[in-house]
Write an enzyme that holds these catalytic residues in place. Structure first.
Site, PDB file in Angstrom:
ATOM      1  N   PHE A   1      40.447  40.505  28.086  1.00 13.45           N
ATOM      2  CA  PHE A   1      41.810  40.477  29.066  1.00 13.45           C
ATOM      3  C   PHE A   1      42.881  39.709  27.819  1.00 13.45           C
ATOM      4  O   PHE A   1      43.839  39.260  28.473  1.00 13.45           O
ATOM      5  CB  PHE A   1      41.692  39.733  30.112  1.00 13.45           C
ATOM      6  CG  PHE A   1      40.599  40.068  31.018  1.00 13.45           C
ATOM      7  CD1 PHE A   1      40.485  41.406  31.317  1.00 13.45           C
ATOM      8  CD2 PHE A   1      39.407  39.351  31.439  1.00 13.45           C
ATOM      9  CE1 PHE A   1      39.508  42.036  32.177  1.00 13.45           C
ATOM     10  CE2 PHE A   1      38.322  39.798  32.054  1.00 13.45           C
ATOM     11  CZ  PHE A   1      38.472  41.100  32.552  1.00 13.45           C
TER      12      PHE A   1
ATOM     13  N   GLY B   1      34.173  45.969  27.327  1.00 10.74           N
ATOM     14  CA  GLY B   1      33.503  46.370  28.530  1.00 10.74           C
ATOM     15  C   GLY B   1      34.502  47.381  29.485  1.00 10.74           C
ATOM     16  O   GLY B   1      34.302  47.585  30.316  1.00 10.74           O
TER      17      GLY B   1
ATOM     18  N   GLN C   1      39.039  51.437  35.006  1.00 14.31           N
ATOM     19  CA  GLN C   1      40.139  50.355  34.395  1.00 14.31           C
ATOM     20  C   GLN C   1      41.010  50.032  35.282  1.00 14.31           C
ATOM     21  O   GLN C   1      41.566  48.934  35.467  1.00 14.31           O
ATOM     22  CB  GLN C   1      40.421  51.127  33.175  1.00 14.31           C
ATOM     23  CG  GLN C   1      39.676  50.860  31.745  1.00 14.31           C
ATOM     24  CD  GLN C   1      39.648  49.437  31.233  1.00 14.31           C
ATOM     25  OE1 GLN C   1      39.055  48.460  31.845  1.00 14.31           O
ATOM     26  NE2 GLN C   1      40.632  49.150  30.429  1.00 14.31           N
TER      27      GLN C   1
ATOM     28  N   GLY D   1      44.590  50.389  29.798  1.00 18.97           N
ATOM     29  CA  GLY D   1      43.874  48.824  29.799  1.00 18.97           C
ATOM     30  C   GLY D   1      44.573  47.828  30.784  1.00 18.97           C
ATOM     31  O   GLY D   1      44.161  46.897  31.354  1.00 18.97           O
ATOM     32  N   GLU D   2      46.311  48.077  30.525  1.00 19.73           N
ATOM     33  CA  GLU D   2      47.009  47.016  31.100  1.00 19.73           C
ATOM     34  C   GLU D   2      47.923  47.280  32.429  1.00 19.73           C
ATOM     35  O   GLU D   2      48.145  46.775  33.219  1.00 19.73           O
ATOM     36  CB  GLU D   2      47.705  46.225  30.201  1.00 19.73           C
ATOM     37  CG  GLU D   2      46.994  45.436  29.282  1.00 19.73           C
ATOM     38  CD  GLU D   2      47.490  45.255  27.676  1.00 19.73           C
ATOM     39  OE1 GLU D   2      48.130  44.203  27.764  1.00 19.73           O
ATOM     40  OE2 GLU D   2      47.254  45.997  27.066  1.00 19.73           O
TER      41      GLU D   2
HETATM   42 MO1  MOS Z   1      45.416  42.616  25.947  1.00 16.38          MO
HETATM   43  S1  MOS Z   1      46.443  41.041  26.953  1.00 16.38           S
HETATM   44  O1  MOS Z   1      46.772  43.084  24.848  1.00 16.38           O
HETATM   45  O2  MOS Z   1      44.318  41.963  25.158  1.00 16.38           O
END
Ligand code: MOS
Length: 746
Positions: A246, A474, A646, A712-713
């Site tokens: 993260f 992960g 995700q 991812g974000e």
């Molecule tokens: Mo992510 S906070 O860019 O690992």
């Protein structure tokens, strides 16, 4: 071959069997002969000088090999050992080298490291180290640090204080309707299940291998090589699996340098697996924020001004800028005037770092709550307010967003959720005794592009191996890259092996900023093109090939595993026949690492919409999230099942942000008081309902040949606002300070 479907196949993880049977080896699980163990001693004050350290008892404790302090630690050859000028050379956030002097800049700072034969021996001996300090008055909160505060201009080359037009006239205009509110978020800590950890092993003075939990094997290799004056190829970094990160494993942190130093000093390999407690102080956290949002809109809801002023915490051991708003409030809505401002207050608290959507996550929370407040001022539906201000073009750059399908995301989300049945009045909907609230918010995250290279080897038996020094945190990256390799190379999925997590492989960038799928995917695409060309060159020279004497440029992959003439696909040959006839067992190519091309005609950003239901018992006002529908527009989705996971992960983390998570500090010592998973509450199954995830849009081929902008974000952005807005709708109480704990609703 370009795949035009938005949704890729619903693959299960290629690494799933290894993980569920315990055979997937994480960094600290490698068994290295003679490996010793380390335990840290940390500062109990947050500012001052170490005046004396007594390590005698520790040194004579059973099993102890070495006690490192600032007085005896072998300092690196390069005093700074910082991150390179370019991000590709590694990232330092905490730039001060550990044990470099007698100064203390935050509570929990490493001040000694004990190395012993067993972990228990190291831990016991660490308890025997005696420290005297000359403490100084620390700065522990933003209000106290006002004099030291600064307005940074740039963060990673990006303007932190973007501006369009002048917001003040509209904000002062009494004919317009407005909102002016302050929203605050606490310090949050990443808490991946795998704590950071490293095994460092020297071979003589010139060769170093580390098994290290990291989001950036090449960055760690580069920094360690520079720091110790080693040749790059003599530093190996190995990290086949990461148990969550993260953002807290993106930079190189002090424990990594300490383990390397300790292995040198002790003359044996050293394992330093951070205790959970140290994960709260020595690998970063999300900075606390105070954000003032001012909006002005016409009675029809057209925004005339957005002003987003943030105050965030920094530190004294390096620079950190959270950039709340610069890539969210400044780009999300078509307002006449926009102003984003940020001030950083350095504190004697451990330094913050990237945490899932750094900047955008707290920034979108504040703006999307303010827009909800505006919807009540206007008596407009919250979705309608957003549609009234939809930005086709990037508000600052004035160029269109590529493949933006945000309107569709609102529409699909509203339909799946049943939004039209919402009673717009707060504190009206009920389920028996429970208050029911429905809230929504927009999600957004920029599309980042970096550079990578990939090596592809095709074997005459039809198998392919593709390698890149990238990472699987992960997230499912192994699977996504296997899928991309299969499609791009034209080799069946089952016959592709994708390898990552080793600095020996071609360059992969930091697994951050949701860039990996697109960046590494592009490198795989390039390697596949080179491989097809190399095969075509063999075929045109081969008298037995139907492609004999054709021009290489006229040949392309016409079907998986087959090359043919672009103009006459009947003339074709297959990969393995070409190799076999050429008498080759395998053919290998490696793509070049190139700076990504800049497309000045488009802006690239991902979008989404969250719809959320909460239920609250009015007697014990604990908020239960009972339903979430999230619709995401992120270009192509490479593997449908893992992409959904995700987004679910982001939403879960956002529910934690909304309702539970906060790192609390002792106001006297500056030490975190809840540095464990019992007292820092991350969501559990009981906190999380069914999360319904959908994807809309089209592959974004203007962005890259994979068409994927990354996932991812974005899932975490906006969800805390959707929950807070639902809480207001349920109760009529607007809580602007996260997390929304029961005491705030009483
Ligand atoms: Mo992510 S906070 O860019 O690992």
């Amino acid at each position: 071959m370009a795949n035009t479907n938005i949704l890729g196949p619903a693959r299960s993880r290629v690494d799933g069997p290894l993980k569920v049977t315990g055979r997937a080896k994480y960094a600290v699980e490698f068994e290295i002969p003679r490996c010793a163990h380390a335990w840290p001693v940390v500062s109990t004050i947050s500012k001052g000088t170490i005046t004396a350290m007594d390590t005698k008892a520790a040194e004579s404790a059973p099993g102890v090999l070495k006690v490192l302090t600032h007085q005896n630690a072998p300092q690196p050859t390069e005093a700074s050992g910082g991150g390179g000028a370019a991000r590709s050379e590694g990232i330092r956030i905490e730039e001060r080298n550990p044990l470099s002097d007698d100064k203390v800049h935050y509570a929990g700072q490493f001040i000694a490291l004990v190395v012993a034969q067993t972990l228990e021996q190291a831990r016991y001996a660490a308890s025997l180290v005696k420290v005297n300090y000359a403490p100084e008055a620390p700065l522990l909160d933003m209000a106290a640090a006002r004099k030291e505060s600064e307005k940074p201009k740039k963060n990673n080359d990006e303007n932190v204080q973007p501006k369009k037009g002048d917001v003040e006239p509209a904000l002062a205009n009494h004919i317009l309707l407005g909102v002016r509110q302050t929203y605050s978020t606490p310090t949050e800590t990443h808490n991946p299940i795998e704590m950071s950890g490293i095994i460092a092993a020297w071979e003589g003075d010139r060769k170093l291998t580390v098994w290290n939990a990291t989001q950036f094997v090449k960055g760690v290799q580069s920094i360690l090589a520079r720091t110790y004056g080693l040749d790059l190829e003599n530093v190996r970094v190995i990290c086949p699996f990461v148990g969550g990160a993260f953002g807290c494993k993106g930079a190189l942190w002090p424990h990594e340098l300490l383990a390397v130093m300790a292995a040198k000093a002790a003359g044996v390999p050293v394992k330093f697996h951070l205790p959970r407690r140290e994960m709260f102080t020595t690998t970063g956290h999300r900075t606390p924020t105070v954000q003032e949002i001012s909006l002005a809109a016409t009675s029809k809801g057209k925004l005339q001004a957005i002003k987003h002023v943030s105050h965030t915490a920094g530190a004294f051991v390096g620079d950190w800028v959270e950039s709340c708003g610069a890539r969210s409030s400044a780009v999300m809505y078509a307002s006449e005037a926009i102003k984003v401002e940020e001030t950083v207050y350095p504190l004697n608290v451990a330094i913050p770092t990237f945490m899932r959507a750094p900047g955008e996550c707290p920034g979108v929370y504040a703006l999307e709550c303010a827009l909800d407040e505006l919807s009540y001022v206007l008596s407009m539906d919250p979705v309608e307010v957003r549609l009234a201000n939809h930005a086709d073009d990037h508000p600052l750059k004035g160029v269109p967003f590529s493949a933006k399908h945000l309107k569709e995301a609102y529409q699909v989300g509203a339909e799946k959720f049943g939004w039209s049945k919402r009673n717009p009045r707060p504190d009206t909907m009920r389920d028996g005794d429970l208050k029911v609230g429905w809230g929504m918010a927009t999600a957004t995250y920029p599309a980042h592009k970096m550079s990578a290279a990939a090596k592809a080897t095709l074997f005459a038996d039809g198998r392919a191996v593709v390698q890149c020094a990238t990472h699987d945190l992960g997230t499912g990256a192994y699977t996504a890259f296997t899928q991309i390799s299969s499609e791009q190379l034209g080799v069946p999925y089952e016959k592709v092996t994708f390898e990552l997590g080793k600095s020996d492989f071609p360059f992969g960038p930091v697994a951050g900023g949701s860039n990996s799928t697109g960046t590494v995917g592009t490198a795989i695409h390039d390697a596949a093109q080179m491989l097809h060309r190399a095969l075509a060159e063999l075929a045109v020279d081969d008298a037995q090939s139907p492609l004999h004497r054709a021009k290489v440029n006229d040949i392309a992959m016409i079907a998986p595993g087959r090359l043919g003439l672009k103009k006459d696909p009947n003339k074709s040959d297959n990969f393995t026949d070409i190799l076999k006839r050429a008498g080759k067992n395998a053919i290998a190519v490696q793509s070049k690492m190139e700076e990504p091309e800049e497309d000045k005609k488009h802006a690239f950003q991902s979008w989404g919409a969250h719809f959320c239901e909460v239920k609250i018992d009015p007697l014990v006002p604990r908020v239960q999230v009972t339903r979430v529908v999230t619709v995401i527009n992120c270009g192509r989705v490479v593997t449908a099942k893992l992409a959904r996971s995700q987004i679910i992960g982001g939403v879960v983390m956002g529910i934690g942000m909304a309702l539970h998570e906060a790192t609390e500090y002792d106001p006297k010592t500056g030490m975190p008081v809840n540095p464990n998973l019992a007292e820092y509450h991350v969501p559990t199954n009981a906190d999380i309902p069914e999360i319904d995830v959908h994807f809309v849009g089209e592959p974004d081929f203007a962005f890259n040949p994979i068409g994927a902008r990354g996932i991812g974000e974005i899932g975490i952005t906006g969800i805390a606002a959707a929950v807070a807005n639902a809480v207001y709708h349920a109760t009529g109480k607007r809580i602007r300070d996260l997390p929304i704990t029961p005491d705030k609703l009483l």
